[in-house]
Design a protein around this motif. Structure first.
Motif, PDB file in Angstrom:
ATOM      1  N   GLY B  43     -11.436 -15.142  38.528  1.00  0.00           N
ATOM      2  CA  GLY B  43     -12.381 -15.865  38.141  1.00  0.00           C
ATOM      3  C   GLY B  43     -12.257 -17.178  38.619  1.00  0.00           C
ATOM      4  N   PRO B  44     -13.461 -18.129  38.634  1.00  0.00           N
ATOM      5  CA  PRO B  44     -13.052 -19.716  39.152  1.00  0.00           C
ATOM      6  C   PRO B  44     -12.397 -20.215  37.877  1.00  0.00           C
ATOM      7  N   ASN B  45     -12.108 -21.559  38.473  1.00  0.00           N
ATOM      8  CA  ASN B  45     -11.488 -22.305  37.175  1.00  0.00           C
ATOM      9  C   ASN B  45     -12.399 -22.588  36.152  1.00  0.00           C
ATOM     10  N   GLY B  46     -11.903 -22.438  34.969  1.00  0.00           N
ATOM     11  CA  GLY B  46     -12.556 -22.622  33.609  1.00  0.00           C
ATOM     12  C   GLY B  46     -13.411 -21.359  33.081  1.00  0.00           C
ATOM     13  N   MET B 227     -10.934  -7.141  37.118  1.00  0.00           N
ATOM     14  CA  MET B 227     -11.863  -7.599  36.321  1.00  0.00           C
ATOM     15  C   MET B 227     -12.309  -9.360  36.813  1.00  0.00           C
ATOM     16  N   ALA B 228     -13.578  -9.366  36.790  1.00  0.00           N
ATOM     17  CA  ALA B 228     -13.886 -10.866  37.126  1.00  0.00           C
ATOM     18  C   ALA B 228     -14.579 -11.311  35.969  1.00  0.00           C
ATOM     19  N   LEU B 229     -14.181 -12.485  35.765  1.00  0.00           N
ATOM     20  CA  LEU B 229     -14.743 -13.396  34.365  1.00  0.00           C
ATOM     21  C   LEU B 229     -15.465 -14.500  35.240  1.00  0.00           C
ATOM     22  N   ASN B 230     -16.798 -14.899  34.664  1.00  0.00           N
ATOM     23  CA  ASN B 230     -17.221 -16.324  34.810  1.00  0.00           C
ATOM     24  C   ASN B 230     -17.959 -16.683  33.729  1.00  0.00           C
ATOM     25  N   PHE B 231     -17.779 -18.133  33.448  1.00  0.00           N
ATOM     26  CA  PHE B 231     -18.195 -18.889  32.419  1.00  0.00           C
ATOM     27  C   PHE B 231     -17.906 -17.706  31.006  1.00  0.00           C
ATOM     28  N   GLY B 232     -16.779 -17.463  31.018  1.00  0.00           N
ATOM     29  CA  GLY B 232     -16.617 -16.660  29.594  1.00  0.00           C
ATOM     30  C   GLY B 232     -17.140 -15.199  29.678  1.00  0.00           C
ATOM     31  N   ALA B 236     -17.839  -8.122  36.399  1.00  0.00           N
ATOM     32  CA  ALA B 236     -17.586  -7.038  37.175  1.00  0.00           C
ATOM     33  C   ALA B 236     -16.407  -6.481  36.852  1.00  0.00           C
ATOM     34  N   GLU B 237     -16.249  -5.071  36.764  1.00  0.00           N
ATOM     35  CA  GLU B 237     -14.870  -4.570  36.803  1.00  0.00           C
ATOM     36  C   GLU B 237     -14.749  -3.456  37.808  1.00  0.00           C
ATOM     37  N   GLY B 238     -13.499  -3.037  38.134  1.00  0.00           N
ATOM     38  CA  GLY B 238     -13.286  -1.749  39.024  1.00  0.00           C
ATOM     39  C   GLY B 238     -12.127  -1.839  40.180  1.00  0.00           C
ATOM     40  N   ASP B 239     -12.482  -1.249  41.014  1.00  0.00           N
ATOM     41  CA  ASP B 239     -11.568  -1.367  42.193  1.00  0.00           C
ATOM     42  C   ASP B 239     -11.780  -2.570  43.010  1.00  0.00           C
ATOM     43  N   TYR B 240     -10.790  -2.949  43.653  1.00  0.00           N
ATOM     44  CA  TYR B 240     -10.960  -4.348  44.226  1.00  0.00           C
ATOM     45  C   TYR B 240     -11.924  -4.384  45.117  1.00  0.00           C
ATOM     46  N   GLU B 242     -14.798  -2.525  44.937  1.00  0.00           N
ATOM     47  CA  GLU B 242     -16.267  -2.672  44.299  1.00  0.00           C
ATOM     48  C   GLU B 242     -16.403  -3.821  43.585  1.00  0.00           C
ATOM     49  N   VAL B 243     -15.157  -4.673  43.239  1.00  0.00           N
ATOM     50  CA  VAL B 243     -15.613  -5.777  42.611  1.00  0.00           C
ATOM     51  C   VAL B 243     -15.701  -7.031  43.879  1.00  0.00           C
ATOM     52  N   ILE B 244     -15.157  -7.002  44.986  1.00  0.00           N
ATOM     53  CA  ILE B 244     -15.685  -7.928  45.798  1.00  0.00           C
ATOM     54  C   ILE B 244     -17.214  -7.778  46.459  1.00  0.00           C
ATOM     55  N   GLU B 245     -17.658  -6.511  46.457  1.00  0.00           N
ATOM     56  CA  GLU B 245     -18.884  -6.132  46.753  1.00  0.00           C
ATOM     57  C   GLU B 245     -19.998  -6.726  45.842  1.00  0.00           C
ATOM     58  N   ASP B 246     -19.627  -6.667  44.689  1.00  0.00           N
ATOM     59  CA  ASP B 246     -20.369  -7.004  43.483  1.00  0.00           C
ATOM     60  C   ASP B 246     -21.137  -8.366  43.764  1.00  0.00           C
ATOM     61  N   LYS B 247     -22.572  -8.161  43.588  1.00  0.00           N
ATOM     62  CA  LYS B 247     -23.131  -9.431  43.718  1.00  0.00           C
ATOM     63  C   LYS B 247     -23.077 -10.789  43.156  1.00  0.00           C
ATOM     64  N   ARG B 248     -23.039 -10.373  41.815  1.00  0.00           N
ATOM     65  CA  ARG B 248     -22.398 -11.512  40.789  1.00  0.00           C
ATOM     66  C   ARG B 248     -21.258 -12.383  41.104  1.00  0.00           C
ATOM     67  N   VAL B 249     -20.127 -11.330  41.428  1.00  0.00           N
ATOM     68  CA  VAL B 249     -18.990 -12.165  41.639  1.00  0.00           C
ATOM     69  C   VAL B 249     -19.081 -12.927  42.935  1.00  0.00           C
ATOM     70  N   LYS B 250     -19.633 -12.350  44.041  1.00  0.00           N
ATOM     71  CA  LYS B 250     -20.064 -13.100  45.213  1.00  0.00           C
ATOM     72  C   LYS B 250     -20.526 -14.343  44.749  1.00  0.00           C
ATOM     73  N   GLU B 251     -21.423 -14.268  44.104  1.00  0.00           N
ATOM     74  CA  GLU B 251     -22.300 -15.547  43.683  1.00  0.00           C
ATOM     75  C   GLU B 251     -21.452 -16.459  42.827  1.00  0.00           C
ATOM     76  N   ALA B 252     -20.406 -16.122  42.013  1.00  0.00           N
ATOM     77  CA  ALA B 252     -19.911 -16.899  41.111  1.00  0.00           C
ATOM     78  C   ALA B 252     -18.549 -17.380  41.717  1.00  0.00           C
ATOM     79  N   TYR B 253     -18.165 -16.810  42.513  1.00  0.00           N
ATOM     80  CA  TYR B 253     -16.625 -16.927  43.217  1.00  0.00           C
ATOM     81  C   TYR B 253     -16.375 -17.007  44.574  1.00  0.00           C
ATOM     82  N   LEU B 254     -16.715 -15.850  45.272  1.00  0.00           N
ATOM     83  CA  LEU B 254     -16.513 -15.750  46.447  1.00  0.00           C
ATOM     84  C   LEU B 254     -17.504 -16.053  47.377  1.00  0.00           C
ATOM     85  N   GLY B 255     -18.590 -16.587  47.118  1.00  0.00           N
ATOM     86  CA  GLY B 255     -19.808 -16.789  47.882  1.00  0.00           C
ATOM     87  C   GLY B 255     -19.615 -17.837  49.058  1.00  0.00           C
TER      88      GLY B 255
END
Lengths: 336, 259
Positions: B43-46, B227-232, B236-240, B242-255
């Motif tokens: 998850g990103p900082n904070g 597991m990915a966290l964003n703003f608490g 997302a959760e799962g195989d890495y 799956e997590v990387i491909e997750d849209k919300r993870v990309k937006e929050a962190y990996l975008g």
């Protein structure tokens, strides 16, 4: 311009390598034992020298009590991280308990002092227990309140002899018993504490000062460790109190006097914090000095303060730290 | 659930929430970790990663939710009690006992009731024994036994060794779970490369690892599930993959970052 820098090199004798004492020659044994023997023999012979100056006997007895208090303060402040200004509370509890046992219940002096030491330490630890989560200056202020509180309680309720104190306490059977009792206890406490802080349990207690969160994360309760440390420190102070009560054959409100909290701190500052020996040496200097300055009447406080301040400014590390460095290391000037 | 993973849940977090004043640091976070796996939390900082660890290990009391360790509710227990039942943690900001030599740092966990109960003579025993065990553990974790490194003051050690010392302090406790709070941060690539086999080895020893990380590439090489966290919030959760491909993870962190 040529720059010079002071280089310090450890002397070639490695005292301790991984738990093995690497001593092979007489010279090395003397190097290690010398300073220790000097202190032990010097202190043991002191009562004989005092035959020449009987007035100083009392002062020297009190001096040893102060060195016990300073030892306890140094241990709590520099090894556990608890700055305890309540030394006078421990002294008062020990003194009053011993007085109660001896004067009210007629328990002989040989039993009343150890009993007061142990029960007093338990009582002190239990009363300090609620403050143990406090840190730094907050703990210092709250513990400073304890002796003041005890004085007011005794005054207000007029218990334990009220402002007159408890009289009729047995004295020591002989002058030498009186002197050697406190000398032996002081030496045992000094060398016992020096060993204790380097044992495994001592390391855990030092860990509490260094980094209490990591100690908790290691599955050790820091409250338990602090309680243990306060118990050990209050043992020494309560003995001091019980001893003074029998020395003066009187236990009164002056046992809670702030002198018992403050002079040990000054001794630790002068002697060098964290060395334990320094605390003892510091009180060996301060207490006789304070007595000596009585010549100057009320002006003595000014001289006393001026000396202390000068000392703190010029040698803020403390005498023992300075001496140990000089003893264990060569110094020489080298070009940068 | 990860591939071929046994179905025994060792730690189960249910609906943890924590607010600091008006700030919602954790919102209804739930996850299960199985015995013997490496579970990553990213998850990103904070985003609340460290707060989550603090809530589980007892350093912070959560406002709501429960933590179960082997079916036992351990929510709100004191940190030393949680450590005692076998949950160790490292600190993000390294906190060795600076005034002690490296191997003496391990005396403290080795002295703990848990280590003495489990380790027997290895944990307890006489003074000398505990020192030897400490050096053994340091060797296990990559301190060269014959060098002077284990005997140096902890404050003089380089960062890589201080990070290892943090881990060693956990291992000395003989835990079932270790929470690693950013063990890779601040390390060079070569230092991380030498840390990775260590993590694998701990897994082989049957210790469950929960790793909070910023360094995704390195984490993905060892983690079984992430597991990915964003703003608490858990996003997302799962195989890495799956997590990387997750849209919300990309937006929050990996975008903005190429992985």
């Amino acid at each position: 311009m040529e720059m010079m820098r002071k280089e310090r090199i450890d002397r070639g004798i490695k005292v301790r390598t991984e738990g093995i004492y690497a001593i092979s020659a007489m010279k090395e044994i003397l190097y290690l034992l010398g300073p220790r023997l000097l202190l032990i023999v010097g202190v043991l012979l002191l009562p004989f020298f005092l035959e020449l100056a009987p007035y100083w006997k009392r002062v020297i007895n009190i001096m040893f009590v102060y060195s016990l208090l300073a030892l306890a303060f140094d241990f709590l402040a520099n090894y556990v991280g608890l700055v305890c200004l309540g030394g006078a509370f421990f002294v008062g509890v020990g003194g009053y308990l011993s007085a109660i046992f001896n004067s009210y219940f007629h328990i002989p002096i040989y039993i009343s002092i150890p009993l007061a030491t142990i029960l007093g330490a338990i009582f002190c630890t239990l009363t300090i227990l609620p403050c143990l989560p406090l840190r730094g200056v907050y703990f210092a202020i709250v513990t400073l309140m304890y002796p003041l509180l005890a004085t007011r309680v005794i005054e207000a309720l007029n218990i334990l002899g009220g402002t007159n104190g408890i009289t009729g306490i047995a004295s020591f059977p002989h002058e030498y018993v009186e002197q050697y009792a406190v000398i032996f206890v002081m030496l045992i406490c000094l060398f016992g504490m020096r060993r204790f802080v380097n044992e495994d349990i001592g390391l855990v207690i030092r860990g509490v000062k260094d980094n209490d969160q990591a100690v908790r994360a290691s599955g050790i309760s820091i409250t338990y460790m602090k309680t243990l440390a306060v118990f050990i420190a209050s043992l020494m102070c309560c003995f001091g109190g019980a001893y003074i009560a029998h020395l003066y054959m009187w236990a009164g409100l002056s046992l809670f006097a702030l002198d018992f909290s403050i002079i040990p701190i000054a001794s630790v500052v002068i002697g060098g914090g964290g060395t334990l020996v320094g605390a003892v040496i510091g009180s060996f200097i301060l207490v006789p000095l304070s007595e000596f300055l009585r010549f100057f009447g009320t002006f003595r406080i000014v001289i006393y303060c001026a000396l202390l301040t000068t000392f703190i400014i010029l040698k803020s590390e403390g005498i023992m730290v300075y001496l140990q460095r000089k003893y264990h290391q060569f110094e020489r000037w080298v070009k940068v | 659930m990860g591939k071929g993973m046994k179905d025994n849940v060792i730690i189960s977090v249910k609906g943890i929430s924590k607010t600091f004043g008006g700030l919602k640091a954790l919102i209804d976070v739930s996850f299960d970790v199985h015995e013997g796996e490496i579970y990553g939390i990213i998850g990103p900082n904070g985003s609340g990663k460290t707060t989550l660890i603090n809530c589980i290990t007892g350093f912070i009391k959560p406002n709501a939710g429960q933590v179960f360790f082997q079916g036992r509710d351990i929510t709100g227990l004191a940190p030393h009690k949680i450590a005692h039942i076998g949950i160790a943690r490292t600190f993000q900001i390294m906190r060795p006992y600076y005034t002690l030599p490296a191997f003496k740092n391990l005396i403290i966990p080795l002295w703990s009731p848990r280590a003495r109960k489990i380790g027997g003579w290895r944990g307890g025993g006489k003074h000398g024994d505990r020192d030897t065990v400490a050096v053994d553990i340091l060797e296990e974790i990559g301190f060269e036994r014959d060098s002077r490194v284990p005997y140096k003051l902890a404050s003089t050690l380089p960062t890589g060794y201080q990070k290892r010392l943090e881990l060693a302090r956990c291992i000395a406790l003989r835990p079932q779970i270790i929470f690693c709070d950013e063990v890779f941060s601040g390390l060079s690539m070569s230092e991380i490369a030498s840390m990775l086999p260590l993590i694998e080895k701990l897994k082989m020893d049957g210790i469950t690892l929960i790793m909070v990380e910023h360094r995704l590439r390195e984490l993905f090489r060892v983690a079984d599930r992430v597991m990915a966290l964003n703003f608490g919030e858990k996003i997302a959760e799962g195989d890495y993959t799956e997590v990387i491909e997750d849209k919300r993870v990309k937006e929050a962190y990996l975008g903005s970052e190429e992985v």
